[in-house]
Motif scaffolding. Structure first.
Motif, PDB file in Angstrom:
ATOM      1  N   ASP A   1       1.447  -1.230   0.215  1.00  0.00           N
ATOM      2  CA  ASP A   1       0.148   0.047  -0.240  1.00  0.00           C
ATOM      3  C   ASP A   1       1.171   1.153  -0.073  1.00  0.00           C
ATOM      4  O   ASP A   1       0.275   2.260  -0.738  1.00  0.00           O
ATOM      5  CB  ASP A   1      -0.858  -0.070   1.047  1.00  0.00           C
ATOM      6  N   SER A   2       2.001   1.568   0.794  1.00  0.00           N
ATOM      7  CA  SER A   2       2.866   2.176   1.204  1.00  0.00           C
ATOM      8  C   SER A   2       3.507   3.092   0.216  1.00  0.00           C
ATOM      9  O   SER A   2       4.186   3.918  -0.440  1.00  0.00           O
ATOM     10  CB  SER A   2       4.026   2.380   1.929  1.00  0.00           C
ATOM     11  N   VAL A   3       4.173   1.676  -1.205  1.00  0.00           N
ATOM     12  CA  VAL A   3       4.217   2.385  -2.456  1.00  0.00           C
ATOM     13  C   VAL A   3       3.711   2.155  -3.666  1.00  0.00           C
ATOM     14  O   VAL A   3       3.658   2.216  -4.855  1.00  0.00           O
ATOM     15  CB  VAL A   3       5.746   1.401  -2.511  1.00  0.00           C
ATOM     16  N   GLY A   4       2.343   1.724  -3.583  1.00  0.00           N
ATOM     17  CA  GLY A   4       1.258   2.457  -4.476  1.00  0.00           C
ATOM     18  C   GLY A   4       1.329   0.951  -4.718  1.00  0.00           C
ATOM     19  O   GLY A   4       0.905   1.166  -6.201  1.00  0.00           O
ATOM     20  N   VAL A   5       1.725  -0.174  -4.760  1.00  0.00           N
ATOM     21  CA  VAL A   5       1.193  -1.404  -5.676  1.00  0.00           C
ATOM     22  C   VAL A   5       0.003  -2.864  -4.777  1.00  0.00           C
ATOM     23  O   VAL A   5      -0.030  -2.516  -3.814  1.00  0.00           O
ATOM     24  CB  VAL A   5       2.460  -2.069  -4.867  1.00  0.00           C
ATOM     25  N   ARG A   6      -0.579  -2.467  -6.260  1.00  0.00           N
ATOM     26  CA  ARG A   6      -2.483  -3.368  -5.463  1.00  0.00           C
ATOM     27  C   ARG A   6      -2.190  -4.636  -5.402  1.00  0.00           C
ATOM     28  O   ARG A   6      -2.079  -5.916  -4.516  1.00  0.00           O
ATOM     29  CB  ARG A   6      -3.434  -3.431  -6.266  1.00  0.00           C
ATOM     30  N   LYS A   7      -0.946  -5.452  -6.621  1.00  0.00           N
ATOM     31  CA  LYS A   7      -0.813  -6.679  -6.865  1.00  0.00           C
ATOM     32  C   LYS A   7       0.705  -6.931  -6.829  1.00  0.00           C
ATOM     33  O   LYS A   7       1.025  -6.028  -7.763  1.00  0.00           O
ATOM     34  CB  LYS A   7      -1.848  -7.269  -8.218  1.00  0.00           C
ATOM     35  N   ALA A   8       0.923  -8.406  -6.613  1.00  0.00           N
ATOM     36  CA  ALA A   8       2.439  -8.050  -7.154  1.00  0.00           C
ATOM     37  C   ALA A   8       2.730  -9.241  -6.928  1.00  0.00           C
ATOM     38  O   ALA A   8       1.822 -10.340  -6.335  1.00  0.00           O
ATOM     39  CB  ALA A   8       3.544  -7.553  -5.471  1.00  0.00           C
ATOM     40  N   VAL A   9       3.965 -10.180  -7.817  1.00  0.00           N
ATOM     41  CA  VAL A   9       3.920 -11.349  -7.163  1.00  0.00           C
ATOM     42  C   VAL A   9       5.348 -11.475  -5.941  1.00  0.00           C
ATOM     43  O   VAL A   9       5.905 -11.146  -5.767  1.00  0.00           O
ATOM     44  CB  VAL A   9       5.288 -11.375  -8.940  1.00  0.00           C
ATOM     45  N   LEU A  10       4.878 -12.171  -5.370  1.00  0.00           N
ATOM     46  CA  LEU A  10       5.255 -12.806  -4.085  1.00  0.00           C
ATOM     47  C   LEU A  10       6.398 -14.174  -3.785  1.00  0.00           C
ATOM     48  O   LEU A  10       5.745 -14.853  -4.896  1.00  0.00           O
ATOM     49  CB  LEU A  10       4.404 -13.176  -3.158  1.00  0.00           C
ATOM     50  N   ILE A  11       7.633 -13.257  -3.719  1.00  0.00           N
ATOM     51  CA  ILE A  11       8.677 -14.601  -4.180  1.00  0.00           C
ATOM     52  C   ILE A  11       9.171 -14.903  -2.702  1.00  0.00           C
ATOM     53  O   ILE A  11       9.714 -14.002  -1.742  1.00  0.00           O
ATOM     54  CB  ILE A  11       9.290 -14.098  -4.576  1.00  0.00           C
ATOM     55  N   GLY A  12       9.524 -16.171  -1.846  1.00  0.00           N
ATOM     56  CA  GLY A  12      10.207 -16.256  -0.336  1.00  0.00           C
ATOM     57  C   GLY A  12      10.680 -17.114   0.179  1.00  0.00           C
ATOM     58  O   GLY A  12      10.158 -17.924  -0.872  1.00  0.00           O
ATOM     59  N   HIS A  13      12.552 -16.862   0.313  1.00  0.00           N
ATOM     60  CA  HIS A  13      13.064 -18.534   0.762  1.00  0.00           C
ATOM     61  C   HIS A  13      12.587 -18.446   2.061  1.00  0.00           C
ATOM     62  O   HIS A  13      12.983 -17.692   3.776  1.00  0.00           O
ATOM     63  CB  HIS A  13      14.301 -17.825  -0.091  1.00  0.00           C
ATOM     64  N   ASP A  14      12.642 -19.433   2.288  1.00  0.00           N
ATOM     65  CA  ASP A  14      12.583 -20.262   3.758  1.00  0.00           C
ATOM     66  C   ASP A  14      11.665 -19.392   4.547  1.00  0.00           C
ATOM     67  O   ASP A  14      10.480 -19.937   4.274  1.00  0.00           O
ATOM     68  CB  ASP A  14      14.235 -19.575   4.983  1.00  0.00           C
ATOM     69  N   TRP A  15      12.119 -19.199   5.841  1.00  0.00           N
ATOM     70  CA  TRP A  15      10.494 -18.635   7.419  1.00  0.00           C
ATOM     71  C   TRP A  15      10.057 -17.422   5.697  1.00  0.00           C
ATOM     72  O   TRP A  15       8.881 -17.167   5.498  1.00  0.00           O
ATOM     73  CB  TRP A  15      10.881 -17.547   7.885  1.00  0.00           C
ATOM     74  N   GLY A  16      10.751 -16.624   4.543  1.00  0.00           N
ATOM     75  CA  GLY A  16       9.989 -15.833   3.455  1.00  0.00           C
ATOM     76  C   GLY A  16       9.240 -17.293   2.648  1.00  0.00           C
ATOM     77  O   GLY A  16       7.815 -15.722   2.589  1.00  0.00           O
TER      78      GLY A  16
END
Length: 330
Positions: free
Chosen positions: A101-116
């Motif tokens: 929200d703070s950077v003005g993005v509604r939808k994103a590709v989420l990429i996570g590693h380990d706990w992420g």
């Protein structure tokens, strides 16, 4: 954007609507157009930083993606609350949504590693309408459980996760901090390291009872020093992730989170065949809950794919995302 120079990236710090302050790298491609350039939100694990994505950020930006890589809660320049319940994935996901929200993005590709990886998998359940696609590395997706399992029972059933008992113990905060220069090379070591990191009691013994540990890290001295300088700020935040099992369980049960990901959500899992945390059983189990499941195995690679297989990870993500752009969903 030079991976050996952390200061060469575009750093930002924002106080989010959740009240927490996050430090993050926000790298925009040339002629950035939010309608044309997808945003990749990269979420690191333990004991990592935004810096874990240093080899991927530049190439992904040059292929037209905006890349946002935060220091997660408890790390680096981000808020470091003391209470373990502050680190539940529900709260972390609320932070990530607020960051978008703070950077003005509604939808994103989420990429996570380990706990992420676990966190972005839960983000897909808490905020299913905020994802364009989901990419998980090293830790397979696991659905919310209806029964709570203490970490001691987890370690009994899966001895390769025995180290989590130590991380869950309150004394690990100061002990790991005091032995950080031994802990970091051990953690960032090749999968064929002769040291037993995983079974219960082994890591504690290595840190506290071994005067000198000879191990080869795949990180340079420069990289290790950057991690040391950032993690020296305190280990209670990073270790609190391992103390959230009951909070996570209760929140997910109360919300009635589904087990299955959104049916139309593009999904990619990347894993190393020598990663002790990515077992064939857990990987095969995850497939049942992911309608659009795809995976890529990196032969002979361990847990730290963004470094151990940096070029392969970078290119695999580019190729996969570009394959999606020919379809209407991305």
């Amino acid at each position: 954007m030079n991976p050996s120079q952390p200061e060469s990236f575009n750093h930002r710090t924002e106080t989010l609507s959740t009240g927490r302050t996050y430090h993050f790298v926000d790298q925009l491609p040339d002629a950035y157009d939010p309608k044309r350039n997808p945003t990749l939100l990269c979420v690191h694990g333990f004991p990592d930083l935004w810096y874990g994505w240093r080899y991927q950020i530049g190439p992904w930006v040059r292929r037209g993606c905006r890349v946002i890589a935060p220091d997660m809660l408890g790390y680096g320049g981000t808020s470091k609350p003391v209470e373990a319940e502050q680190y539940s994935t529900k709260r972390l996901c609320a932070d990530l949504a607020a960051l978008l929200d703070s950077v003005g993005v509604r939808k994103a590709v989420l990429i996570g590693h380990d706990w992420g990886s676990h966190t972005v998998g839960r983000f897909a359940l808490w905020y299913p309408d905020r994802l364009l696609a989901l990419i998980m590395l090293s830790i397979p997706y696991t659905p919310p459980s209806r029964e709570y399992m203490p970490v001691e029972e987890v370690a009994r059933r899966a001895p390769n996760l025995g180290y989590q008992v130590y991380f869950n113990a309150p004394n690990s905060n100061l002990e790991i901090l005091a032995h950080l220069k031994k802990f970091l090379p051990l953690t960032f070591s090749p999968p064929d390291s002769k040291h037993d990191y995983f079974t219960e009691g082994s890591l504690q013994k290595l840190l506290l009872k071994t005067r000198e540990i000879k191990t080869e890290s795949f990180l340079s001295d420069l990289e290790l020093n950057y991690y040391y300088s950032e993690l020296q700020k305190g280990m209670f935040g990073p270790l609190n992730y391992y103390r959230t099992a009951k909070f996570r369980h209760d929140e997910e049960l109360a919300a009635g989170l589904p087990a299955t990901l959104r049916p139309d959500l593009p999904f990619l899992f990347m894993w190393g065949t020598k990663d002790a945390t990515a077992t064939p059983f857990s990987i095969s189990k995850s497939r049942k809950f992911i309608p659009k499941y795809q995976d890529v195995a990196f032969e002979g690679r361990g847990h730290w794919l963004m470094v151990e297989a940096k070029d392969e990870v970078t290119q695999t993500v580019i190729n996969w995302l570009e394959s999606l752009t020919s379809k209407p969903k991305l």
